[in-house]
Design a protein around this motif. Structure first.
Motif, PDB file in Angstrom:
ATOM      1  N   MET A   1      49.481 -40.856  31.805  1.00 22.60           N
ATOM      2  CA  MET A   1      49.768 -39.919  30.730  1.00 22.60           C
ATOM      3  C   MET A   1      50.479 -38.710  31.345  1.00 22.60           C
ATOM      4  O   MET A   1      49.913 -38.018  32.176  1.00 22.60           O
ATOM      5  N   THR A   2      51.709 -38.499  30.928  1.00 18.29           N
ATOM      6  CA  THR A   2      52.505 -37.403  31.482  1.00 18.29           C
ATOM      7  C   THR A   2      52.495 -36.211  30.534  1.00 18.29           C
ATOM      8  O   THR A   2      52.111 -36.332  29.360  1.00 18.29           O
ATOM      9  N   ILE A   3      52.923 -35.080  31.030  1.00 15.68           N
ATOM     10  CA  ILE A   3      53.012 -33.869  30.196  1.00 15.68           C
ATOM     11  C   ILE A   3      53.956 -34.097  29.006  1.00 15.68           C
ATOM     12  O   ILE A   3      53.601 -33.749  27.874  1.00 15.68           O
ATOM     13  N   PRO A   4      55.139 -34.697  29.211  1.00 15.84           N
ATOM     14  CA  PRO A   4      55.988 -34.966  28.045  1.00 15.84           C
ATOM     15  C   PRO A   4      55.303 -35.854  26.996  1.00 15.84           C
ATOM     16  O   PRO A   4      55.476 -35.636  25.787  1.00 15.84           O
ATOM     17  N   ASN A   5      54.509 -36.838  27.440  1.00 12.63           N
ATOM     18  CA  ASN A   5      53.797 -37.694  26.484  1.00 12.63           C
ATOM     19  C   ASN A   5      52.778 -36.889  25.681  1.00 12.63           C
ATOM     20  O   ASN A   5      52.633 -37.092  24.475  1.00 12.63           O
TER      21      ASN A   5
ATOM     22  N   GLY B   1      61.747 -33.747  26.212  1.00 11.44           N
ATOM     23  CA  GLY B   1      62.940 -34.430  26.718  1.00 11.44           C
ATOM     24  C   GLY B   1      63.429 -33.836  28.025  1.00 11.44           C
ATOM     25  O   GLY B   1      63.797 -34.558  28.956  1.00 11.44           O
ATOM     26  N   PHE B   2      63.414 -32.507  28.105  1.00  6.59           N
ATOM     27  CA  PHE B   2      63.834 -31.826  29.332  1.00  6.59           C
ATOM     28  C   PHE B   2      62.926 -32.207  30.500  1.00  6.59           C
ATOM     29  O   PHE B   2      63.398 -32.557  31.584  1.00  6.59           O
ATOM     30  N   LEU B   3      61.612 -32.119  30.268  1.00  9.87           N
ATOM     31  CA  LEU B   3      60.662 -32.442  31.338  1.00  9.87           C
ATOM     32  C   LEU B   3      60.780 -33.902  31.774  1.00  9.87           C
ATOM     33  O   LEU B   3      60.739 -34.202  32.968  1.00  9.87           O
ATOM     34  N   ALA B   4      60.939 -34.792  30.804  1.00  7.95           N
ATOM     35  CA  ALA B   4      61.029 -36.217  31.138  1.00  7.95           C
ATOM     36  C   ALA B   4      62.272 -36.511  31.965  1.00  7.95           C
ATOM     37  O   ALA B   4      62.197 -37.218  32.972  1.00  7.95           O
ATOM     38  N   LYS B   5      63.410 -35.958  31.545  1.00  7.96           N
ATOM     39  CA  LYS B   5      64.672 -36.285  32.220  1.00  7.96           C
ATOM     40  C   LYS B   5      64.900 -35.465  33.480  1.00  7.96           C
ATOM     41  O   LYS B   5      65.263 -35.989  34.513  1.00  7.96           O
ATOM     42  N   ARG B   6      64.713 -34.175  33.390  1.00  9.43           N
ATOM     43  CA  ARG B   6      65.088 -33.286  34.497  1.00  9.43           C
ATOM     44  C   ARG B   6      64.010 -33.146  35.568  1.00  9.43           C
ATOM     45  O   ARG B   6      64.305 -32.802  36.691  1.00  9.43           O
ATOM     46  N   CYS B   7      62.758 -33.409  35.186  1.00 14.61           N
ATOM     47  CA  CYS B   7      61.668 -33.231  36.146  1.00 14.61           C
ATOM     48  C   CYS B   7      61.036 -34.547  36.566  1.00 14.61           C
ATOM     49  O   CYS B   7      59.941 -34.562  37.135  1.00 14.61           O
ATOM     50  N   GLY B   8      61.705 -35.653  36.250  1.00 12.75           N
ATOM     51  CA  GLY B   8      61.229 -36.955  36.681  1.00 12.75           C
ATOM     52  C   GLY B   8      59.900 -37.378  36.077  1.00 12.75           C
ATOM     53  O   GLY B   8      59.108 -38.041  36.735  1.00 12.75           O
ATOM     54  N   MET B   9      59.647 -36.987  34.837  1.00 13.98           N
ATOM     55  CA  MET B   9      58.386 -37.334  34.188  1.00 13.98           C
ATOM     56  C   MET B   9      58.561 -38.390  33.101  1.00 13.98           C
ATOM     57  O   MET B   9      57.702 -38.556  32.245  1.00 13.98           O
ATOM     58  N   ALA B  10      59.673 -39.103  33.136  1.00 12.62           N
ATOM     59  CA  ALA B  10      59.916 -40.148  32.132  1.00 12.62           C
ATOM     60  C   ALA B  10      58.922 -41.286  32.338  1.00 12.62           C
ATOM     61  O   ALA B  10      58.517 -41.574  33.459  1.00 12.62           O
ATOM     62  N   SER B  11      58.539 -41.911  31.229  1.00 12.64           N
ATOM     63  CA  SER B  11      57.617 -43.046  31.298  1.00 12.64           C
ATOM     64  C   SER B  11      57.981 -44.051  30.213  1.00 12.64           C
ATOM     65  O   SER B  11      58.669 -43.716  29.241  1.00 12.64           O
ATOM     66  N   GLU B  12      57.477 -45.263  30.391  1.00 16.74           N
ATOM     67  CA  GLU B  12      57.721 -46.287  29.373  1.00 16.74           C
ATOM     68  C   GLU B  12      57.049 -45.903  28.056  1.00 16.74           C
ATOM     69  O   GLU B  12      57.621 -46.081  26.985  1.00 16.74           O
ATOM     70  N   LEU B  13      55.838 -45.360  28.145  1.00 14.76           N
ATOM     71  CA  LEU B  13      55.151 -44.900  26.937  1.00 14.76           C
ATOM     72  C   LEU B  13      55.974 -43.842  26.217  1.00 14.76           C
ATOM     73  O   LEU B  13      56.136 -43.885  24.993  1.00 14.76           O
ATOM     74  N   GLY B  14      56.515 -42.911  26.975  1.00 17.42           N
ATOM     75  CA  GLY B  14      57.341 -41.855  26.391  1.00 17.42           C
ATOM     76  C   GLY B  14      58.599 -42.390  25.733  1.00 17.42           C
ATOM     77  O   GLY B  14      59.043 -41.893  24.698  1.00 17.42           O
ATOM     78  N   ALA B  15      59.175 -43.442  26.329  1.00 24.98           N
ATOM     79  CA  ALA B  15      60.377 -44.052  25.760  1.00 24.98           C
ATOM     80  C   ALA B  15      60.093 -44.645  24.385  1.00 24.98           C
ATOM     81  O   ALA B  15      60.987 -44.718  23.544  1.00 24.98           O
ATOM     82  N   TRP B  16      58.862 -45.059  24.147  1.00 26.86           N
ATOM     83  CA  TRP B  16      58.473 -45.579  22.828  1.00 26.86           C
ATOM     84  C   TRP B  16      57.963 -44.469  21.925  1.00 26.86           C
ATOM     85  O   TRP B  16      58.278 -44.450  20.724  1.00 26.86           O
ATOM     86  N   LEU B  17      57.152 -43.577  22.474  1.00 24.43           N
ATOM     87  CA  LEU B  17      56.515 -42.530  21.664  1.00 24.43           C
ATOM     88  C   LEU B  17      57.508 -41.520  21.092  1.00 24.43           C
ATOM     89  O   LEU B  17      57.381 -41.118  19.929  1.00 24.43           O
TER      90      LEU B  17
END
Length: 176
Positions: A1-5, A45-61
């Motif tokens: 579970m990431t911060i962006p999620n 979106g910024f955190l996921a892309k720019r800070c390397g916090m992207a996840s598969e869950l986030g891509a769906w959520l």
């Protein structure tokens, strides 16, 4: 579970709150919550892309949260008479068409991944902007006049253009 999620899940929780505020004609609260939801979308979106916090869950959520917000707000605004029903039908029809195409592709064993295209991003921005305009005009008592019609037409044109582009993409994919 990431911060962006977690931020995206928070945005999902804002959807029913915004709806309750609209139905209760608490326009300023609805506008503020909608703006917070929009800012949260940019932040996750910024955190996921720019800070390397992207996840598969986030891509769906993330797209689910975006669509839940836009579709719910549009339907609710139409119910209370703040935006025209025909525009809501168009916006919802586009999303239903895209989801149906993806499901049908999977069922026919030709899985399809839909990635956002430029016209789709413009469409989403216009839809969000128009919803914010509708909420803001009621929240602050601003009469939009002809500007509302221009924005409605812009959203409609971009929605049809996006629908057409995705349909063409899907037809090419299914024929190939």
């Amino acid at each position: 579970m990431t911060i962006p999620n977690l931020i995206t899940i928070g945005r999902l929780f804002l959807v029913p709150l915004v709806i309750v505020m609209i139905v209760g004609a608490n326009w300023q609260a609805a506008f503020i919550l909608f703006v917070v939801a929009g800012i949260s979308d940019a932040v996750d979106g910024f955190l996921a892309k720019r800070c390397g916090m992207a996840s598969e869950l986030g891509a769906w959520l993330d797209p689910v949260a975006d669509k839940a917000l836009i579709v719910s707000i549009y339907i609710t605004l139409a119910i209370v008479g703040a935006i025209p029903v025909w525009l809501v039908v168009l916006v919802v029809a586009r999303d239903l068409m895209i989801v149906s195409a993806v499901i049908l592709s999977w069922l026919l064993d030709k899985p399809l991944t839909i990635a956002p295209i430029v016209v789709s991003k413009l469409n989403t921005a216009a839809q969000i902007g128009f919803a914010a305009l509708a909420l803001g005009s009621r929240a602050f008592g601003i009469e939009l006049g002809a500007a509302a019609l221009v924005c409605e037409l812009l959203v409609a044109l971009l929605t049809v253009a996006s629908m057409t582009a995705y349909l063409a993409f899907w037809l090419r994919h299914m024929a190939g």
